[in-house]
Design a protein around this motif. Structure first.
Motif, mmCIF file in Angstrom:
data_model
loop_
_atom_site.group_PDB
_atom_site.id
_atom_site.type_symbol
_atom_site.label_atom_id
_atom_site.label_comp_id
_atom_site.label_asym_id
_atom_site.label_seq_id
_atom_site.Cartn_x
_atom_site.Cartn_y
_atom_site.Cartn_z
ATOM 1 N N THR A 125 0.978 -1.652 0.260
ATOM 2 C CA THR A 125 0.035 -0.550 0.251
ATOM 3 C C THR A 125 0.528 1.465 0.212
ATOM 4 O O THR A 125 0.567 2.348 -0.449
ATOM 5 C CB THR A 125 -1.191 -0.012 1.133
ATOM 6 O OG1 THR A 125 -2.098 -1.375 1.533
ATOM 7 C CG2 THR A 125 -1.899 1.495 1.049
ATOM 8 N N PHE A 126 2.316 1.318 0.596
ATOM 9 C CA PHE A 126 3.095 2.449 0.888
ATOM 10 C C PHE A 126 3.619 3.384 -0.233
ATOM 11 O O PHE A 126 3.735 3.905 -1.435
ATOM 12 C CB PHE A 126 3.504 2.001 1.731
ATOM 13 C CG PHE A 126 4.808 2.836 2.067
ATOM 14 C CD1 PHE A 126 4.731 4.079 1.886
ATOM 15 C CD2 PHE A 126 6.038 2.541 1.771
ATOM 16 C CE1 PHE A 126 5.774 5.192 2.516
ATOM 17 C CE2 PHE A 126 7.417 3.705 1.108
ATOM 18 C CZ PHE A 126 7.126 5.121 2.101
ATOM 19 N N LEU A 127 3.509 1.646 -0.651
ATOM 20 C CA LEU A 127 4.869 1.934 -1.936
ATOM 21 C C LEU A 127 3.945 2.076 -3.403
ATOM 22 O O LEU A 127 4.201 3.268 -4.231
ATOM 23 C CB LEU A 127 5.184 0.593 -2.535
ATOM 24 C CG LEU A 127 6.734 -0.019 -1.947
ATOM 25 C CD1 LEU A 127 7.027 -0.997 -2.672
ATOM 26 C CD2 LEU A 127 7.488 1.186 -2.436
ATOM 27 N N THR A 128 2.227 2.255 -3.222
ATOM 28 C CA THR A 128 1.060 2.021 -4.430
ATOM 29 C C THR A 128 1.239 3.493 -4.166
ATOM 30 O O THR A 128 1.378 4.290 -5.107
ATOM 31 C CB THR A 128 0.340 1.674 -4.221
ATOM 32 O OG1 THR A 128 0.709 0.080 -4.023
ATOM 33 C CG2 THR A 128 -0.470 2.137 -5.405
ATOM 34 N N ALA A 129 1.248 4.332 -2.522
ATOM 35 C CA ALA A 129 0.415 5.901 -2.282
ATOM 36 C C ALA A 129 2.002 6.411 -2.984
ATOM 37 O O ALA A 129 1.593 6.962 -3.019
ATOM 38 C CB ALA A 129 0.479 5.524 -1.255
ATOM 39 N N GLY B 187 2.215 7.267 -11.331
ATOM 40 C CA GLY B 187 2.153 6.581 -9.992
ATOM 41 C C GLY B 187 0.472 5.959 -10.591
ATOM 42 O O GLY B 187 0.276 5.312 -9.558
ATOM 43 N N ILE B 188 0.144 6.870 -11.309
ATOM 44 C CA ILE B 188 -1.861 6.255 -11.845
ATOM 45 C C ILE B 188 -1.919 4.729 -11.949
ATOM 46 O O ILE B 188 -2.381 4.012 -11.493
ATOM 47 C CB ILE B 188 -2.862 7.671 -12.854
ATOM 48 C CG1 ILE B 188 -2.471 8.675 -11.274
ATOM 49 C CG2 ILE B 188 -3.828 6.836 -12.584
ATOM 50 C CD1 ILE B 188 -2.920 8.569 -10.848
ATOM 51 N N ILE B 189 -0.399 4.705 -12.767
ATOM 52 C CA ILE B 189 -0.464 3.431 -13.415
ATOM 53 C C ILE B 189 -0.111 2.601 -13.055
ATOM 54 O O ILE B 189 -0.354 1.758 -11.985
ATOM 55 C CB ILE B 189 1.196 3.535 -14.580
ATOM 56 C CG1 ILE B 189 -0.117 4.601 -15.957
ATOM 57 C CG2 ILE B 189 0.665 1.649 -15.128
ATOM 58 C CD1 ILE B 189 0.944 4.384 -16.919
ATOM 59 N N GLY B 190 1.363 3.080 -11.821
ATOM 60 C CA GLY B 190 1.355 1.837 -10.168
ATOM 61 C C GLY B 190 0.265 1.621 -9.751
ATOM 62 O O GLY B 190 0.484 0.391 -9.642
ATOM 63 N N ILE B 191 -0.633 2.713 -9.442
ATOM 64 C CA ILE B 191 -1.678 1.771 -8.108
ATOM 65 C C ILE B 191 -2.605 1.058 -9.606
ATOM 66 O O ILE B 191 -3.099 -0.134 -9.183
ATOM 67 C CB ILE B 191 -2.442 3.204 -8.267
ATOM 68 C CG1 ILE B 191 -2.057 3.917 -7.032
ATOM 69 C CG2 ILE B 191 -4.082 3.254 -7.691
ATOM 70 C CD1 ILE B 191 -3.067 4.458 -6.366
ATOM 71 N N SER B 192 -2.774 1.699 -11.014
ATOM 72 C CA SER B 192 -3.981 0.473 -11.671
ATOM 73 C C SER B 192 -2.833 -0.993 -11.377
ATOM 74 O O SER B 192 -3.786 -1.791 -11.731
ATOM 75 C CB SER B 192 -3.739 1.382 -12.953
ATOM 76 O OG SER B 192 -5.151 0.768 -13.358
ATOM 77 N N ASN B 193 -1.866 -0.899 -11.522
ATOM 78 C CA ASN B 193 -1.014 -2.328 -11.891
ATOM 79 C C ASN B 193 -1.119 -2.673 -10.496
ATOM 80 O O ASN B 193 -1.543 -3.947 -10.384
ATOM 81 C CB ASN B 193 0.104 -1.867 -11.985
ATOM 82 C CG ASN B 193 0.814 -2.846 -13.205
ATOM 83 O OD1 ASN B 193 0.215 -3.797 -13.215
ATOM 84 N ND2 ASN B 193 1.715 -2.301 -13.655
#
Lengths: 419, 233
Positions: free
Chosen positions: A21-25, A300-306
């Protein structure tokens, strides 16, 4: 959307994978941080450069006379001429869309000798002859009394309005300034007001070193008659001075027997044109800031989506179980969307807060170390922050959309079969 | 309670198609405890999945308590699953980061019942399966038999019309299996309709009716003398 149980579910899901969660955020945090900081730095640069323009009305130009460069109507070239007061009237009458036309005269100036005395104190100040409108072109704060008025102009009163530095130079602390007299080049003037420049930053000292007297008094007292040193001309708000200045030049040329094609006879400084040029530059810089920031944010958004895709994949079976227990597809989708929305908004908020802190720190350092050339007051306005937030919400939804769809695409029986 | 007529189901894998159910006709009355037996590949799990609306039949009729189950959209199917059916799986399928109590309360959550009422109900069912003191334990802190009992409590929580158990004892040792069957028998004694898929004869004999499936057709459907699990425990 706003029930407590849903939030419990989401917080539980996020808390089970704290590190992930932290890495995504962090991706989103970093994106929004860069975006806001870039815009703030652009703004700081812009503030620094536009400070050089002062806060003089930007849709203005200054116009003065130079030697003619062509013979015309029997006049030789290399002739000196001077604007007269009736030129001002003529401009006002014949050129439309002008807001202010202020004739000006000056005495003293850069490295000038002492020209003002009061008792035993003397000082070298800039003396300007001005019309009352001038205060609308060059905003200043009247600290005591008033600025020059039309009755001063009409009756040629010997009154003056003096800057804070003049007060410092000629008066003792606590001495009454209003109504006292100072001597400018041997002529007595009564002080009717004091002023300081609005938004004065360090380099505006010179401006506060100034004495304003009525234009007509200036002409009489210092042998200028109705000669005008130069004019400060401001156009109305929706017409640029650049577009009307040629009309003014043509009028002046015809009134002073200057060849129509003699452009060197009239000198001018178009503040609006310069200002627009700088403004255009910063518009581009701002766009670049948005663009680069948005791209960083996008990664960052792509990271979250991933991550959400992985989360959905990992929880395929759990989602199958939930659906067997009666979770409707929209409950599942809603939860995933809300989860990604929460992640983006939360990390975005932290990013905005952190960049706000950085901006504050920058300002603090600038304040304590004194002004830096071409850089002042980095800041972002609320519009930028709201835009960033809207970008976040939209992208949070986008990031969740694909995973949410893939979560309910499978038949529950297939989802349950996955180990 | 359950009426199915001429159910067909085949799976397609590339160019091959596997005809799993070849016309199943079968009725279950309220209060029955039925076991569906058959070797692996006989189609018993597929049948149970179709009954559970987790899968759809290619053709045939299915009526559950007077409601025709056909071409339901996923939203309605979810609602029916929630209200009409309780599932018990071989691998328990508890949500591993939720306590036993929260697991049991989950179907009630999807019914939109308020938290307090949900917890009260869930606690009641957890006590019913004898796990009151374990309500705050995570599934990983429970034994296999305890997990299956939590799953049974969860299946009961929404007070469904039918319980569907897919190899409920498949992952348990004999003694624990009998405990679980004793519980299932007790629930049936209270009048709940239960279908159990199993391939173990001793488990099947603890039900009241055995349906034998082979190669996608019912080859035998007979009432049996129920063996009480309590005599083994």
């Amino acid at each position: 959307m706003f029930n407590k149980d849903r939030w419990d579910e989401i917080l539980q899901a996020l808390a089970t994978n704290k590190f992930r969660t932290f890495l995504t955020a962090f991706g989103v945090f970093w994106g929004i941080f860069i975006l806001v900081l870039l815009l703030a730095l652009t703004n700081g640069l812009k503030n620094g450069v536009t400070a050089d323009f002062g806060d003089f009305a930007t849709n203005s130009m200054f116009m003065w006379t130079q030697r003619t460069s062509m013979p015309y109507k029997g006049m030789p070239k290399g002739r000196n001429f001077s604007y007269k007061l009736d030129d001002v009237e003529a401009i006002k009458a014949q050129v439309p869309n002008l807001k202010y036309v202020s004739p000006r005269n000056q005495l003293g100036g850069f490295m000038g000798s002492n020209n003002v005395t009061r008792g035993t104190k003397t000082g070298a100040f800039e003396i300007y002859g001005d019309y009352p409108e001038y205060i609308n072109q060059q905003p200043m704060d009247i600290l005591q009394g008033r600025f020059i008025s039309y009755s001063d102009i009409n009756t040629k009163r010997k009154v003056c309005v003096i800057g804070t530095d003049v007060v410092k130079g000629l008066y003792d602390k606590g001495e009454e300034v209003m109504g006292s007299y100072i001597k400018i080049n041997g002529v007595n003037f009564m002080v009717v007001g004091t002023f300081k420049m609005s938004n004065s930053q360090g380099d505006r000292e010179q401006d506060a070193n100034t004495v304003y007297i009525p234009f007509t008094t200036f002409g009489n007292a210092f042998n200028r008659g109705d000669n005008v040193g130069w004019m400060a001309i401001t156009a109305v708000d929706d017409v640029t001075i650049t577009s009307v200045k040629q009309q003014i030049f043509d009028l002046m040329k015809s009134r002073h027997k200057v060849a129509p094609e003699d452009d060197r006879a009239i000198g001018h400084w178009d503040l609006s044109e310069q200002f627009e040029r700088v403004n255009g530059l910063f518009t581009i810089l701002t766009i670049v800031g948005y663009f680069v920031g948005a791209l960083v944010l996008m990664s960052g958004i792509i990271g979250i989506s991933n991550i959400m895709l992985i989360v959905v994949k990992e929880r395929t079976k759990e989602i199958g179980v939930r659906r067997a227990l009666g979770a409707s597809p929209w409950t599942i989708k809603g939860q995933i969307l809300q989860e990604s929305l929460l992640l983006t908004i939360l990390s975005g908020m932290v990013g905005i807060s952190f960049s706000a802190f950085m901006i504050w720190l920058l300002n603090y350092l600038l304040d304590s170390s004194g002004p830096v050339e071409n850089f002042a007051n980095p800041s972002v306005n609320m519009t930028v922050v709201f835009t960033a937030l809207i970008i976040l919400v939209v992208s949070g939804l986008l990031a969740g959309l694909i995973p949410a769809n893939s979560a309910t695409k499978m038949k529950p029986v297939d989802a349950l079969r996955i180990e | 309670m359950i009426e199915i007529k001429n159910i067909h189901k085949s799976y397609h894998m590339g160019s091959n198609s596997l005809h799993v159910l070849k016309g199943i006709n079968f009725n279950v009355k309220e209060g029955e405890l039925v076991s569906i037996m058959g070797s692996s590949g006989s189609g018993k799990s597929t049948l149970l999945n179709i009954l559970g609306m987790l899968d759809e039949a290619d053709s045939g009729e299915y009526v559950l308590d007077g409601f025709p189950i056909q071409n339901l959209n996923e939203k309605i199917a979810a609602k029916y699953r929630n209200e009409f059916l309780g599932f018990i799986f071989q691998s328990f399928n508890l949500i591993n980061y939720k306590s036993a109590l929260d697991n049991v309360a989950l179907p009630l959550y999807y019914q939109g019942i308020k938290r307090k009422e949900r917890i009260d109900k869930a606690r009641h069912y957890l006590e019913k399966v004898g796990l009151g003191p374990w309500s705050n334990h995570l599934p990983s802190e429970l034994s296999g038999g305890q997990k299956q009992r939590v799953a049974i409590a969860r299946a009961l929580a929404s007070d469904p019309k039918v319980l569907l158990a897919d190899e409920p004892t498949g992952a348990l040792d004999t003694a624990t299996s009998y405990e679980v069957m004793e519980l299932i028998q007790g629930i049936n004694d209270e009048g709940k309709t239960i279908l159990v898929v199993t391939h173990e004869h001793d488990i099947a004999n603890m039900t009241k009716r055995i349906v034998n499936l082979k190669d996608g057709v019912i080859i035998d459907d007979s009432l049996v003398e129920q063996v009480r699990a309590s005599q083994y425990v």
